[in-house]
Design an enzyme around this catalytic site. Structure first.
Site, short mmCIF file in Angstrom:
data_model
loop_
_atom_site.label_atom_id
_atom_site.label_comp_id
_atom_site.label_asym_id
_atom_site.label_seq_id
_atom_site.Cartn_x
_atom_site.Cartn_y
_atom_site.Cartn_z
N ASN A 190 -27.90 44.39 25.12
CA ASN A 190 -28.97 43.53 25.66
C ASN A 190 -28.42 42.28 26.36
OD1 ASN A 190 -32.01 42.31 24.02
ND2 ASN A 190 -30.88 41.22 25.53
N ARG A 199 -28.55 46.98 20.47
CA ARG A 199 -29.62 47.37 21.39
C ARG A 199 -29.20 47.13 22.82
NH1 ARG A 199 -32.01 42.27 19.09
NH2 ARG A 199 -32.46 40.87 20.83
N SER A 200 -29.81 47.91 23.72
CA SER A 200 -29.51 47.74 25.14
C SER A 200 -30.70 47.07 25.81
CB SER A 200 -29.20 49.10 25.75
OG SER A 200 -28.69 48.96 27.05
N ARG A 264 -34.18 39.85 13.79
CA ARG A 264 -33.26 39.51 14.88
C ARG A 264 -32.64 38.15 14.57
NH1 ARG A 264 -37.08 38.74 19.37
NH2 ARG A 264 -38.39 38.30 17.57
N PRO A 265 -31.32 38.03 14.55
CA PRO A 265 -30.69 36.76 14.18
C PRO A 265 -31.16 35.58 15.03
CG PRO A 265 -29.08 38.51 14.18
CD PRO A 265 -30.33 39.10 14.74
N GLU A 266 -31.39 35.85 16.34
CA GLU A 266 -31.74 34.75 17.24
C GLU A 266 -33.21 34.37 17.14
OE1 GLU A 266 -31.58 37.85 18.02
OE2 GLU A 266 -32.98 38.34 19.63
N ASP A 299 -40.25 41.85 25.61
CA ASP A 299 -40.42 41.36 24.25
C ASP A 299 -41.19 40.05 24.33
OD1 ASP A 299 -37.98 40.73 25.60
OD2 ASP A 299 -37.18 39.83 23.78
N GLU A 494 -38.46 31.27 34.55
CA GLU A 494 -38.24 32.70 34.25
C GLU A 494 -39.49 33.53 34.50
OE1 GLU A 494 -39.11 32.14 29.46
OE2 GLU A 494 -37.66 33.62 30.12
N GLU A 509 -42.31 33.48 21.89
CA GLU A 509 -41.65 32.77 20.79
C GLU A 509 -40.74 31.63 21.21
OE1 GLU A 509 -38.22 36.18 20.02
OE2 GLU A 509 -40.11 36.26 18.93
O1 LIG Z 1 -34.77 35.34 21.93
C1 LIG Z 1 -35.85 36.16 22.17
C2 LIG Z 1 -35.54 37.24 23.16
O2 LIG Z 1 -35.03 36.63 24.36
C3 LIG Z 1 -34.57 37.49 25.38
O3 LIG Z 1 -35.65 38.10 26.06
C4 LIG Z 1 -36.19 37.43 27.17
O4 LIG Z 1 -35.21 36.85 28.03
C5 LIG Z 1 -34.24 37.77 28.58
C6 LIG Z 1 -33.35 36.95 29.48
O5 LIG Z 1 -34.02 36.47 30.58
C7 LIG Z 1 -34.94 38.91 29.33
O6 LIG Z 1 -33.98 39.88 29.67
C8 LIG Z 1 -36.01 39.56 28.45
O7 LIG Z 1 -36.72 40.48 29.24
C9 LIG Z 1 -36.96 38.46 27.97
O8 LIG Z 1 -38.01 39.00 27.21
C10 LIG Z 1 -33.64 38.57 24.85
O9 LIG Z 1 -33.32 39.50 25.87
C11 LIG Z 1 -34.28 39.30 23.70
O10 LIG Z 1 -33.46 40.33 23.24
C12 LIG Z 1 -34.54 38.26 22.61
O11 LIG Z 1 -35.03 38.89 21.48
#
Ligand SMILES: OC[C@H]1O[C@H](O[C@H]2O[C@H](CO)[C@@H](O)[C@H](O)[C@H]2O)[C@H](O)[C@@H](O)[C@@H]1O
Length: 563
Positions: A190, A199-200, A264-266, A299, A494, A509
């Site tokens: 990811n 995960r990818s 998810r840790p983050e 997500d 974004e 979130e």
């Molecule tokens: O920390 C929460 C989630 O953040 C990311 O997802 C969001 O940002 C990414 C980067 O711009 C984007 O690829 C993704 O589509 C967004 O929803 C992260 O990729 C998630 O894995 C994480 O859980």
């Protein structure tokens, strides 16, 4: 089920749980991005000693803060400032932008690559155990804000933007990073952190190489990339595919499906709080689906909610991403298959090309049988729970147009009719991600750059003038939204809201982030494609009347969108 990665600091164990649940930071991602000052065994044993001093008691936040400042460094220390050496003033595409305001703005966007470039410090390669960051051989362009590391599908639009900015070395370095990751993991995580390791994200590597080839005509690059592209393709076919029977015939299609059964840790505390009151097994299933939702890139979204009756309904607790066959993922894999066939043909390997021709035919048949919905005249996600289509509007329903992956010519015009009647293109500030206001970030009223781009590219590739005109109107709306927000906030976001001119998106979130890699890439692509016609001063044909009527319907009868 395994934890999100093996690290007892960053992915599982008491230390992670104690720090995250103490809520020392506004964002859970902060802690898991911190660098260790000593090796993990030293830090873990110091933490065990610390908690032993407080039997049956919660270690106080101030003691935890002291512990963190002794053993961890603030996030961001793993990067060195890096200005891409291939950046130069005035790439050619700027000259094709007629509107002076937009041309000047495009030049500023071109400048932004310098602020988003990151070089990874050598320390990450020599002491990987002290970092959550995954080392890559070349520097990266990051999305921005809390997203300090590389992200997989974001990078497709970043790379397309870099190629327009004539930064082919930077683009190539990013692709080589992904090839490195495929060789190391068998797939692309990811993002560039160990906690993303299981995960990818939507698999765009093959299309990145295609974009690079279109610009450089470098056949040798195709030759050296192909083993990794094949390897990634195999990963998706072996680990993310499922057999489905429709009308007595078996088909194989792909889905997102992650095996990681912990928060998810983050986003640790979000996931923990969401699981309150569930049995351990149910919590494990929920966390697995949250990882899977993150793998989809969406997500999170009501798109993935499936209630007890199997309907596309409910809340985040009802997330069942793995139980859906997504239109966009399958369209993307179809486009990958076709591109792989083309690559082999370019290299003169007809046998391998024919293998992928067959994969395309098989996929087209499956897409028609399982995802095409004759009644609605569009492709819809298919539920493995009910063996029926999920009927709601999402821009992803049109992904087969973008991928040119449909078996009958009549499907293109029918999908256009669907789109025009869907309510999704009535908004003057972009196409919303859905028509459901769930407070998740991949839902109404948010509009996301990659989805706008895929829709516009799909429509503009259709033979009809009507589709091309709609593509242009959507491009004009999107550029206007980005441009208005840039003028108000001096920033690129974004995501944006379809409500209000130039309003950043929200929900989900974390706070909306600035930077922003894919937003800049998409804006540059639209400015390059339609630069002779786009203006900074007007909207498109969207009517404010239909917009307010639509909002009325949306708020009063949400159930309409479920059927
Ligand atoms: O920390 C929460 C989630 O953040 C990311 O997802 C969001 O940002 C990414 C980067 O711009 C984007 O690829 C993704 O589509 C967004 O929803 C992260 O990729 C998630 O894995 C994480 O859980």
């Amino acid at each position: 089920l395994p934890p999100p990665c093996d690290s007892e600091i960053y992915c599982h164990g008491d230390l992670l749980r104690t720090i995250q649940t103490a809520k020392l930071f506004d964002d859970d991602k902060h802690f898991v991005d911190m660098k260790l000052r000593s090796d993990p065994d030293v830090v873990l044993s110091a933490f065990n000693n610390l908690s032993r001093g407080f039997p049956n008691a919660v270690v106080s936040p101030s003691i935890l803060r002291d512990f963190l400042s002794t053993y961890f460094e603030e996030p961001g220390k793993e990067f060195l400032p890096w200005s891409p050496p291939d950046w130069h003033d005035k790439p050619q595409f700027l000259a094709g932008i007629g509107d002076t305001n937009l041309r000047n703005w495009a030049e500023k966007l071109h400048h932004l690559w310098k602020s988003l470039g990151r070089k990874i410090s050598e320390d990450v390669s020599t002491h990987p155990q002290r970092f959550s960051l995954i080392a890559t051989p070349h520097p990266v362009i990051v999305p921005g804000g809390r997203f300090r590391e590389l992200y997989y599908w974001d990078s497709y639009w970043v790379i397309n933007g870099l190629l327009l900015s004539e930064m082919t070395d930077t683009a190539r370095g990013m692709i080589e990073n992904f090839i490195h990751l495929v060789n190391r993991y068998g797939f692309i995580p990811n993002g560039g952190r160990v906690y993303y390791e299981r995960r990818s994200q939507p698999p765009f590597l093959t299309l990145m190489v295609e974009s690079y080839y279109k610009t450089t005509k470098d056949k040798e690059f195709i030759r050296t990339s192909l083993p990794a592209l094949e390897k990634e393709y195999r990963f998706w076919m072996q680990n993310r595919s499922v057999k489905v029977e429709v009308d007595g015939r078996n088909h194989v299609l792909n889905r997102f499906d992650v095996q990681a059964g912990q928060p998810r840790p983050e986003s640790f505390t979000d996931d923990l709080e969401l699981s309150e009151g569930l049995t351990i097994d149910a919590a494990g299933r929920l966390w697995t689906e949250l990882h899977t939702g993150a793998e989809s890139g969406w997500d999170f979204s009501s798109r993935w909610f499936v209630d007890d009756q199997g309907k596309n309904n409910g809340t985040l607790r009802d997330i069942r991403t793995s139980q859906l066959l997504p239109t966009d993922l399958n369209a993307l894999l179809c486009r990958n298959e076709r591109t792989l066939a083309q690559f082999y043909r370019i290299l003169g390997n007809e046998v391998a090309a024919a293998r992928f021709d067959v994969a395309v035919s098989v996929r087209l048949e499956a897409i028609e049988a399982v995802l095409w919905n004759e009644k609605q005249g569009v492709w819809l996600d298919y539920s493995l729970v009910t063996n029926t289509s999920h009927p709601a509007f999402y821009p992803s329903n049109l992904a087969p147009l973008w991928a040119s992956c449909f078996s009958q010519a009549s499907m293109g015009p029918r999908a256009l009719q669907y789109l025009q009647a869907s309510g999704g293109v009535e908004f003057a500030n972009g196409v919303p991600t859905s028509l459901v206001d769930s407070d998740q970030q991949w839902d109404y009223p948010n509009a996301w750059p990659p989805l706008q781009h895929m829709l516009i590219e799909g429509l503009s590739s259709q033979p009809s003038d009507e589709a091309k005109k709609l593509a242009f109107n959507l491009a004009q709306n999107w550029i206007r939204t980005n441009w208005l927000a840039y003028n108000k906030y001096d920033a690129m976001f974004e995501k944006y809201s379809v409500n209000g001119d130039g309003k950043p998106g929200g929900g989900g979130e974390y706070e909306v982030q600035l930077g922003f890699g894919w937003t800049n890439g998409v804006a540059l692509q639209l400015l390059a494609q339609y630069g002779d016609r786009l203006t900074s001063s007007s909207g498109s044909d969207s009517s404010p009347l239909s917009f307010s009527l639509h909002i009325g319907v949306l708020l009063l009868t949400p159930a309409l969108y479920l059927f």
